[in-house]
Design a protein around this motif. Structure first.
Motif, PDB file in Angstrom:
ATOM      1  N   SER A  96      68.266  64.293  86.456  1.00  0.00           N
ATOM      2  CA  SER A  96      66.877  64.040  86.853  1.00  0.00           C
ATOM      3  C   SER A  96      66.745  63.901  88.364  1.00  0.00           C
ATOM      4  N   PHE A  97      67.901  63.754  89.051  1.00  0.00           N
ATOM      5  CA  PHE A  97      67.984  63.546  90.493  1.00  0.00           C
ATOM      6  C   PHE A  97      67.432  62.186  90.910  1.00  0.00           C
ATOM      7  N   GLU A  98      67.113  61.355  89.921  1.00  0.00           N
ATOM      8  CA  GLU A  98      66.814  59.952  90.173  1.00  0.00           C
ATOM      9  C   GLU A  98      68.055  59.147  89.802  1.00  0.00           C
ATOM     10  N   LEU A  99      68.090  57.882  90.177  1.00  0.00           N
ATOM     11  CA  LEU A  99      69.271  57.077  89.914  1.00  0.00           C
ATOM     12  C   LEU A  99      69.401  56.749  88.433  1.00  0.00           C
ATOM     13  N   LYS A 100      70.593  56.985  87.901  1.00  0.00           N
ATOM     14  CA  LYS A 100      70.906  56.555  86.553  1.00  0.00           C
ATOM     15  C   LYS A 100      71.307  55.080  86.598  1.00  0.00           C
ATOM     16  N   GLU A 101      71.645  54.529  85.458  1.00  0.00           N
ATOM     17  CA  GLU A 101      72.149  53.157  85.399  1.00  0.00           C
ATOM     18  C   GLU A 101      73.473  53.074  86.155  1.00  0.00           C
ATOM     19  N   PHE A 102      73.681  51.976  86.874  1.00  0.00           N
ATOM     20  CA  PHE A 102      74.909  51.777  87.634  1.00  0.00           C
ATOM     21  C   PHE A 102      75.951  51.026  86.813  1.00  0.00           C
ATOM     22  N   TRP A 152      64.412  71.292  91.717  1.00  0.00           N
ATOM     23  CA  TRP A 152      65.283  70.297  92.343  1.00  0.00           C
ATOM     24  C   TRP A 152      64.544  69.019  92.743  1.00  0.00           C
ATOM     25  N   LEU A 153      63.256  68.940  92.430  1.00  0.00           N
ATOM     26  CA  LEU A 153      62.456  67.761  92.758  1.00  0.00           C
ATOM     27  C   LEU A 153      62.223  66.945  91.487  1.00  0.00           C
ATOM     28  N   PRO A 154      62.423  65.609  91.529  1.00  0.00           N
ATOM     29  CA  PRO A 154      62.231  64.790  90.330  1.00  0.00           C
ATOM     30  C   PRO A 154      60.827  64.927  89.748  1.00  0.00           C
ATOM     31  N   ALA A 155      60.744  64.782  88.439  1.00  0.00           N
ATOM     32  CA  ALA A 155      59.458  64.894  87.750  1.00  0.00           C
ATOM     33  C   ALA A 155      58.454  63.872  88.280  1.00  0.00           C
ATOM     34  N   SER A 156      58.937  62.682  88.638  1.00  0.00           N
ATOM     35  CA  SER A 156      58.036  61.632  89.123  1.00  0.00           C
ATOM     36  C   SER A 156      57.443  61.953  90.491  1.00  0.00           C
ATOM     37  N   TYR A 157      57.976  62.982  91.162  1.00  0.00           N
ATOM     38  CA  TYR A 157      57.437  63.420  92.446  1.00  0.00           C
ATOM     39  C   TYR A 157      56.701  64.761  92.307  1.00  0.00           C
ATOM     40  N   GLY A 158      56.401  65.147  91.064  1.00  0.00           N
ATOM     41  CA  GLY A 158      55.692  66.391  90.825  1.00  0.00           C
ATOM     42  C   GLY A 158      56.593  67.598  90.695  1.00  0.00           C
ATOM     43  N   GLY A 159      57.905  67.363  90.585  1.00  0.00           N
ATOM     44  CA  GLY A 159      58.851  68.463  90.482  1.00  0.00           C
ATOM     45  C   GLY A 159      59.130  68.869  89.047  1.00  0.00           C
ATOM     46  N   GLY A 160      59.993  69.865  88.899  1.00  0.00           N
ATOM     47  CA  GLY A 160      60.304  70.396  87.577  1.00  0.00           C
ATOM     48  C   GLY A 160      61.607  69.896  86.994  1.00  0.00           C
ATOM     49  N   ALA A 161      62.256  68.926  87.631  1.00  0.00           N
ATOM     50  CA  ALA A 161      63.500  68.381  87.089  1.00  0.00           C
ATOM     51  C   ALA A 161      63.219  67.616  85.793  1.00  0.00           C
ATOM     52  N   PRO A 162      64.218  67.478  84.934  1.00  0.00           N
ATOM     53  CA  PRO A 162      64.014  66.692  83.716  1.00  0.00           C
ATOM     54  C   PRO A 162      63.658  65.245  84.051  1.00  0.00           C
ATOM     55  N   THR A 163      62.877  64.623  83.203  1.00  0.00           N
ATOM     56  CA  THR A 163      62.643  63.193  83.362  1.00  0.00           C
ATOM     57  C   THR A 163      63.955  62.466  83.074  1.00  0.00           C
ATOM     58  N   PRO A 164      64.096  61.205  83.478  1.00  0.00           N
ATOM     59  CA  PRO A 164      65.319  60.464  83.146  1.00  0.00           C
ATOM     60  C   PRO A 164      65.618  60.461  81.647  1.00  0.00           C
ATOM     61  N   GLU A 165      64.574  60.386  80.823  1.00  0.00           N
ATOM     62  CA  GLU A 165      64.777  60.391  79.371  1.00  0.00           C
ATOM     63  C   GLU A 165      65.293  61.752  78.897  1.00  0.00           C
ATOM     64  N   ALA A 174      66.875  63.905  80.760  1.00  0.00           N
ATOM     65  CA  ALA A 174      68.208  64.055  81.322  1.00  0.00           C
ATOM     66  C   ALA A 174      69.251  63.329  80.475  1.00  0.00           C
ATOM     67  N   GLU A 175      68.889  62.161  79.969  1.00  0.00           N
ATOM     68  CA  GLU A 175      69.811  61.411  79.107  1.00  0.00           C
ATOM     69  C   GLU A 175      70.100  62.190  77.833  1.00  0.00           C
ATOM     70  N   ARG A 176      69.082  62.825  77.277  1.00  0.00           N
ATOM     71  CA  ARG A 176      69.289  63.631  76.066  1.00  0.00           C
ATOM     72  C   ARG A 176      70.232  64.809  76.360  1.00  0.00           C
ATOM     73  N   LEU A 177      70.066  65.439  77.497  1.00  0.00           N
ATOM     74  CA  LEU A 177      70.945  66.542  77.883  1.00  0.00           C
ATOM     75  C   LEU A 177      72.378  66.055  78.102  1.00  0.00           C
TER      76      LEU A 177
END
Length: 249
Positions: free
Chosen positions: A123-129, A217-230, A232-235
């Protein structure tokens, strides 16, 4: 620690950066200490994050010993390089040895690079640490240096073809050192690190030279086409399942 291989590899990498005409935006690199041990915590969005993350420590003239998958050390091509640069192999089935090796490096005044997410974020956002970053720094008595990379996913990441075309832009943002002690709650300190790096990532994305709507390559929360974190987790889970189903040699 004596380094014969690392300096020429850095020289080759810098030459490659010039050939590709990479445009770097470096912010806060003065926070990387010029001496003494430290844990460098990086987000993970690309297969080239090791190379670019190490470049972010160059203004302080420091070499970073990255903790990386053990399989890279067994590869006929990458193995000699990883060992020669004194990176640290991580066997997820027997991580205690890697942890002890990293502590030894830190106490000897080295910078150890870690990816608290443990894997690339689709998702290009931070996953759980994972909390190991904080525990390691506390045990060694060294600070955690948060670093955020952006733009590296455009070159080489999961589910997308490689693109090493010229004139690409890469941002490296380094935050202020975070002090942790054995007395700190590791869970709370890890959450603080995550929040700090989330803020750095948000600033870095917003300051990036372009944010085209729908860009993969831009996160969904910024209007991009990357997978949402949810998504991305499924993938990620599907990938793990496919790996588990592969026949063992």
């Amino acid at each position: 620690m004596r380094d014969i291989l690392y300096p020429p590899v850095i020289g080759l990498a810098k030459t490659a950066f010039k050939v590709l005409d990479l445009k770097f935006q470096l912010t806060g690199t003065e926070h990387v200490p010029r001496s003494g041990g430290a844990v460098l915590a990086l987000n993970h969005i690309s297969y080239v994050d090791f190379v670019i993350g190490g470049f972010g420590a160059q203004p302080s003239k420091r070499l970073v010993r990255f903790m990386a998958k053990e399989v890279l050390f067994r590869n006929r091509y990458s193995g000699p390089l990883m060992r020669g640069m004194h990176h640290i192999p991580v066997d997820r089935g027997a991580g205690a040895g890697s942890y002890r090796e990293a502590l030894r490096y830190l106490k000897e005044g080295e910078i150890v690079g870690v990816f608290p997410e443990a894997t690339i974020s689709r998702s290009f956002e931070l996953k759980e640490f994972k909390s190991g970053t904080i525990r390691m720094a506390a045990a060694a008595g060294v600070p955690v240096i948060p670093m955020v990379l952006w733009g590296t996913q455009r070159m080489m990441t999961k589910d997308h073809p490689r693109d090493f075309s010229r004139h690409q832009r890469v941002s490296i943002t380094v935050g202020e050192p975070i002090t942790v002690t054995r007395a700190d709650d590791a869970t709370e300190a890890t959450e603080h690190l995550h929040k700090t790096m989330s803020g750095l990532l948000d600033t870095t994305i917003r300051d990036y030279h372009e944010q085209p709507p729908g860009a993969w390559w831009l996160p969904a929360s910024y209007g991009g086409g990357a997978p949402t974190p949810e998504e991305a987790e499924r993938l990620d889970q599907e990938e793990l399942r496919r790996r588990a189903e592969r026949p063992k040699n």
